[in-house]
Design a protein around this motif. Structure first.
Motif, PDB file in Angstrom:
ATOM      1  N   ALA A 169       0.856  -1.191   0.000  1.00  0.00           N
ATOM      2  CA  ALA A 169       0.000   0.000   0.000  1.00  0.00           C
ATOM      3  C   ALA A 169       0.892   1.241   0.000  1.00  0.00           C
ATOM      4  N   VAL A 170       0.645   2.156  -0.926  1.00  0.00           N
ATOM      5  CA  VAL A 170       1.494   3.338  -1.108  1.00  0.00           C
ATOM      6  C   VAL A 170       0.675   4.602  -0.860  1.00  0.00           C
ATOM      7  N   LEU A 171       1.232   5.476  -0.030  1.00  0.00           N
ATOM      8  CA  LEU A 171       0.550   6.714   0.344  1.00  0.00           C
ATOM      9  C   LEU A 171       1.476   7.899   0.090  1.00  0.00           C
ATOM     10  N   ALA A 172       1.006   8.883  -0.689  1.00  0.00           N
ATOM     11  CA  ALA A 172       1.778  10.102  -0.943  1.00  0.00           C
ATOM     12  C   ALA A 172       1.030  11.294  -0.370  1.00  0.00           C
ATOM     13  N   ASP A 216       6.156   5.602  -9.200  1.00  0.00           N
ATOM     14  CA  ASP A 216       6.355   4.780 -10.400  1.00  0.00           C
ATOM     15  C   ASP A 216       7.642   3.956 -10.295  1.00  0.00           C
ATOM     16  N   GLY A 217       8.670   4.535  -9.647  1.00  0.00           N
ATOM     17  CA  GLY A 217       9.918   3.808  -9.452  1.00  0.00           C
ATOM     18  C   GLY A 217       9.745   2.614  -8.531  1.00  0.00           C
ATOM     19  N   VAL A 218       8.965   2.795  -7.458  1.00  0.00           N
ATOM     20  CA  VAL A 218       8.673   1.686  -6.536  1.00  0.00           C
ATOM     21  C   VAL A 218       7.992   0.550  -7.294  1.00  0.00           C
ATOM     22  N   GLN A 219       6.978   0.900  -8.080  1.00  0.00           N
ATOM     23  CA  GLN A 219       6.220  -0.114  -8.817  1.00  0.00           C
ATOM     24  C   GLN A 219       7.113  -0.829  -9.840  1.00  0.00           C
ATOM     25  N   ALA A 220       8.005  -0.064 -10.482  1.00  0.00           N
ATOM     26  CA  ALA A 220       8.905  -0.666 -11.477  1.00  0.00           C
ATOM     27  C   ALA A 220       9.867  -1.659 -10.819  1.00  0.00           C
ATOM     28  N   TRP A 254      -1.718  -4.031  -5.277  1.00  0.00           N
ATOM     29  CA  TRP A 254      -1.092  -2.703  -5.232  1.00  0.00           C
ATOM     30  C   TRP A 254      -2.173  -1.672  -4.936  1.00  0.00           C
ATOM     31  N   GLN A 255      -1.973  -0.913  -3.864  1.00  0.00           N
ATOM     32  CA  GLN A 255      -2.900   0.180  -3.545  1.00  0.00           C
ATOM     33  C   GLN A 255      -2.119   1.490  -3.524  1.00  0.00           C
ATOM     34  N   TYR A 256      -2.703   2.544  -4.088  1.00  0.00           N
ATOM     35  CA  TYR A 256      -2.066   3.870  -4.032  1.00  0.00           C
ATOM     36  C   TYR A 256      -3.123   4.924  -3.758  1.00  0.00           C
ATOM     37  N   GLN A 257      -2.807   5.831  -2.830  1.00  0.00           N
ATOM     38  CA  GLN A 257      -3.688   6.973  -2.582  1.00  0.00           C
ATOM     39  C   GLN A 257      -2.862   8.216  -2.281  1.00  0.00           C
ATOM     40  N   SER A 258      -3.363   9.364  -2.723  1.00  0.00           N
ATOM     41  CA  SER A 258      -2.758  10.659  -2.397  1.00  0.00           C
ATOM     42  C   SER A 258      -3.627  11.344  -1.352  1.00  0.00           C
ATOM     43  N   ALA A 272      -3.672  10.814   7.605  1.00  0.00           N
ATOM     44  CA  ALA A 272      -3.879   9.975   8.797  1.00  0.00           C
ATOM     45  C   ALA A 272      -5.011   8.973   8.577  1.00  0.00           C
ATOM     46  N   GLN A 273      -6.092   9.429   7.932  1.00  0.00           N
ATOM     47  CA  GLN A 273      -7.237   8.546   7.646  1.00  0.00           C
ATOM     48  C   GLN A 273      -6.831   7.414   6.702  1.00  0.00           C
ATOM     49  N   ILE A 274      -6.104   7.766   5.635  1.00  0.00           N
ATOM     50  CA  ILE A 274      -5.669   6.754   4.664  1.00  0.00           C
ATOM     51  C   ILE A 274      -4.718   5.758   5.326  1.00  0.00           C
ATOM     52  N   ALA A 275      -3.811   6.272   6.149  1.00  0.00           N
ATOM     53  CA  ALA A 275      -2.855   5.389   6.834  1.00  0.00           C
ATOM     54  C   ALA A 275      -3.582   4.373   7.706  1.00  0.00           C
ATOM     55  N   ARG A 276      -4.581   4.835   8.446  1.00  0.00           N
ATOM     56  CA  ARG A 276      -5.350   3.912   9.307  1.00  0.00           C
ATOM     57  C   ARG A 276      -6.093   2.879   8.467  1.00  0.00           C
ATOM     58  N   LYS A 277      -6.621   3.312   7.332  1.00  0.00           N
ATOM     59  CA  LYS A 277      -7.336   2.390   6.440  1.00  0.00           C
ATOM     60  C   LYS A 277      -6.372   1.322   5.906  1.00  0.00           C
ATOM     61  N   PHE A 278      -5.173   1.767   5.493  1.00  0.00           N
ATOM     62  CA  PHE A 278      -4.174   0.825   4.990  1.00  0.00           C
ATOM     63  C   PHE A 278      -3.757  -0.174   6.072  1.00  0.00           C
ATOM     64  N   VAL A 279      -3.553   0.302   7.287  1.00  0.00           N
ATOM     65  CA  VAL A 279      -3.168  -0.579   8.391  1.00  0.00           C
ATOM     66  C   VAL A 279      -4.246  -1.639   8.611  1.00  0.00           C
ATOM     67  N   GLY A 280      -5.504  -1.237   8.498  1.00  0.00           N
ATOM     68  CA  GLY A 280      -6.617  -2.171   8.638  1.00  0.00           C
ATOM     69  C   GLY A 280      -6.613  -3.259   7.572  1.00  0.00           C
ATOM     70  N   ASP A 281      -6.047  -2.933   6.399  1.00  0.00           N
ATOM     71  CA  ASP A 281      -5.944  -3.923   5.313  1.00  0.00           C
ATOM     72  C   ASP A 281      -4.816  -4.923   5.565  1.00  0.00           C
TER      73      ASP A 281
END
Length: 315
Positions: free
Chosen positions: A24-27, A39-43, A58-62, A71-80
């Motif tokens: 899971a990738v968060l920017a 894109d470099g990580v994915q490559a 692969w999950q990505y969110q900005s 913070a909300q996205i991070a908590r959601k990713f941790v739950g996954d």
């Protein structure tokens, strides 16, 4: 052998790399440098045999520049419960670290992970965190400023006081400039929409404006360029992509390479290494980009020697 038994036997022989993993990738925001990291990580994952839609979730969110959203996205990713979370830029890495002490976290494009309290030191953290820094030697940045504007004494800097990496750079720049008989003039831009007014506040007070890899500033760089052109204030950046957008010059990291370096670290974790055993890394590969056209619009002429030494000359 019955078909079911054949399938089970084949599954047992499937290598670990073919079993599905989850990243899971968060920017913090979308702009060319951070997009290049993603894109470099994915490559790098693909090069190692982990491909989205095949054996990789692969999950990505900005977070669109909002720390609360991060913070909300991070908590959601941790739950996954993914195999690894990648936090691109300081605020999102901090959000991920605050959200979990168990899910592996790999930070990227973080200037000073120790000051940002992501890791206790540059040694292996023995926690769930490691990553790759885009830390730059500021002496070399000042050398570039002097090459672009040889008589510069007052250096303006637009930055977000909410970004730990920018606060660190401001403090260090003040000290280093003072040793060279120069001074730093700060202009605070807490949000991307504040960048233009912060830049205008520097008109008449500075000889040049320098920008670090502050995400609020980089995401609104065109508004800074307009001020630079209107007021004939030269712009020097540390993000090479900003040169394509109107900065005169930048000595910076190739963020695609930084993303691939980060991705290789993620691969090590997917293959069983603990993040706390992996020493945080930096990138030592710097590239000089120059834009003679932007220099002309901002009232300076670049030396032939500087142009010839550039890895890329933006037309």
């Amino acid at each position: 052998m019955p078909l079911g038994a054949v399938a089970l036997a084949m599954a047992a022989m499937t290598p670990a790399s073919a079993q599905e993993k989850s990243v899971a990738v968060l920017a913090i925001v979308e702009h060319p440098a951070l997009d290049a990291v993603r894109d470099g990580v994915q490559a790098a994952l693909k090069d190692a045999g982990y491909e989205s839609g095949k054996n990789l979730k692969w999950q990505y969110q900005s977070a669109q520049g909002n720390t609360g959203t991060a913070a909300q996205i991070a908590r959601k990713f941790v739950g996954d419960n993914p195999d690894a979370i990648v936090g691109i830029a300081t605020p999102t890495a901090q959000a991920a670290v605050a959200a979990t002490k168990t899910v592996p976290i790999v930070f990227s494009a973080v200037t000073d992970p120790v000051a940002a309290k992501l890791v206790p030191s540059w040694e292996p953290s023995h926690t769930n965190v490691t990553g790759v820094s885009d830390l730059l030697q500021l002496d070399k940045q000042i050398d570039l400023i002097r090459q672009v504007v040889p008589g510069a004494k007052r250096v303006g800097m637009v930055y977000s006081p909410g970004e730990a990496n920018s606060v660190v750079v401001v403090k260090e720049m003040k000290d280093l400039l003072a040793k060279r008989g120069m001074s730093l003039v700060e202009a605070s831009a807490p949000r991307s929409v504040d960048v233009s007014s912060a830049a205008r506040s520097l008109v008449g007070k500075v000889d040049v404006i320098y920008t670090n890899t502050d995400n609020n500033v980089v995401s609104a760089y065109e508004s800074l360029v307009k001020v630079g052109q209107d007021a004939k204030i030269p712009l020097v950046a540390s993000d090479t992509d900003s040169v394509k957008r109107g900065a005169i010059a930048a000595l910076g990291i190739n963020y695609r390479d930084l993303g691939e370096q980060t991705g290789r670290m993620v691969v090590r974790i997917l293959k069983g290494e603990k993040p706390g055993d992996i020493k945080p890394e930096t990138s030592s590969k710097l590239e000089l980009y120059v834009n003679p056209g932007a220099a002309e619009k901002q009232g300076v002429k670049l030396s032939d020697a500087l142009i010839q030494s550039a890895a890329q000359v933006v037309k």
